[in-house]
Design a protein around this motif. Sequence first.
Motif, mmCIF file in Angstrom:
data_model
loop_
_atom_site.group_PDB
_atom_site.id
_atom_site.type_symbol
_atom_site.label_atom_id
_atom_site.label_comp_id
_atom_site.label_asym_id
_atom_site.label_seq_id
_atom_site.Cartn_x
_atom_site.Cartn_y
_atom_site.Cartn_z
ATOM 1 N N HIS A 19 0.821 -1.209 0.000
ATOM 2 C CA HIS A 19 0.000 0.000 0.000
ATOM 3 C C HIS A 19 0.856 1.261 0.000
ATOM 4 N N SER A 20 0.333 2.304 -0.641
ATOM 5 C CA SER A 20 1.032 3.587 -0.708
ATOM 6 C C SER A 20 0.980 4.304 0.638
ATOM 7 N N LEU B 93 -2.544 5.806 1.265
ATOM 8 C CA LEU B 93 -3.575 4.874 1.736
ATOM 9 C C LEU B 93 -3.306 4.459 3.181
ATOM 10 N N ARG C 214 -4.528 7.135 5.460
ATOM 11 C CA ARG C 214 -5.994 7.139 5.605
ATOM 12 C C ARG C 214 -6.447 5.984 6.502
ATOM 13 N N MET C 215 -5.805 4.828 6.371
ATOM 14 C CA MET C 215 -6.151 3.691 7.218
ATOM 15 C C MET C 215 -5.856 4.003 8.677
ATOM 16 N N LEU D 100 -11.893 0.505 3.317
ATOM 17 C CA LEU D 100 -11.031 1.577 2.842
ATOM 18 C C LEU D 100 -10.448 1.265 1.474
ATOM 19 N N LEU D 101 -10.092 0.000 1.270
ATOM 20 C CA LEU D 101 -9.521 -0.375 -0.027
ATOM 21 C C LEU D 101 -10.533 -0.196 -1.145
ATOM 22 N N ASP E 176 -11.202 3.394 -1.665
ATOM 23 C CA ASP E 176 -10.039 3.985 -2.303
ATOM 24 C C ASP E 176 -10.050 3.719 -3.799
ATOM 25 N N LYS F 104 -10.049 6.726 -6.397
ATOM 26 C CA LYS F 104 -8.944 6.811 -7.358
ATOM 27 C C LYS F 104 -9.462 6.799 -8.794
ATOM 28 N N HIS G 183 -12.430 -1.467 -8.678
ATOM 29 C CA HIS G 183 -11.048 -1.932 -8.591
ATOM 30 C C HIS G 183 -10.546 -2.401 -9.959
#
Length: 245
Positions: free
Chosen positions: A79-80, A83, A86-87, A167-168, A171, A175, A232
């Motif tokens: 993960h970046s 991200l 945010r998590m 969250l993923l 996200d 995105k 996704h």
Amino acid sequence: MKHQHHTLLKHQQSLLQTCQEKFKISFFDKSLLLQALSHSSYANEQRSPLASNERLEFLGDAVLDLVMVEYLFHQFPEHSEGLLTRMKANLVCEAMLAKIAQHIDLGRCLLLNKGEERDGGRQKSALLADAMEALFGALYLDQGLNIARIFILQLYQPYFHDLAENLLTKDAKSKLNECRQKGGNTLPEYRVIREWGDDHAKQYEVGIFFDETLVATGTGQNKKEASQDAAHNAYQHVCKGMKHE
């Protein structure tokens, strides 16, 4: 006066014993736990403002941050930074801390003055979140970072998976929207393409359309799950390789 003081000490000792059993921890220095449970209203009433949990809350906030950053860094190596940030924000926010405090019934252990008690202080999210952080800070001082880490991660364990999943998927949608907007394009449109299966085991397929053109599909046990899967897939197909936070 002496009788009142003796009664107060007995109450505090009983409270500390009950709460340690509830939290499944045992403090070496019981005064640290007492301070963690002491709201400023109670400490001021006892004419000992520095004995409130505010300083421990300050420390516990930093301990929680470190434990969460360390956990997320190792648990999600792909993960970046954006991200992960945010998590972490969702894990250390007031709402999450209050939820955990309610789960262990922390409110019942707090020391409040009568006014705060009347105002429902044992159920206030902000008060519970602060006390939760104070408890982390107290445990860190009493037994070190490793024990504090174990305690924190055990409390958080039931919430990690769902929060990461939500969250993923959110996200992916955000995105994808960013990807479209940066190019001056319209936002994606989500449509249910088909559904199948019995009522108790439904499956859905959702398509993502850019200006009436189908670009990706996703499946799931409900429309939301299928939409998230489609987002996704669309992001991977359309935006992969482009630089987005």
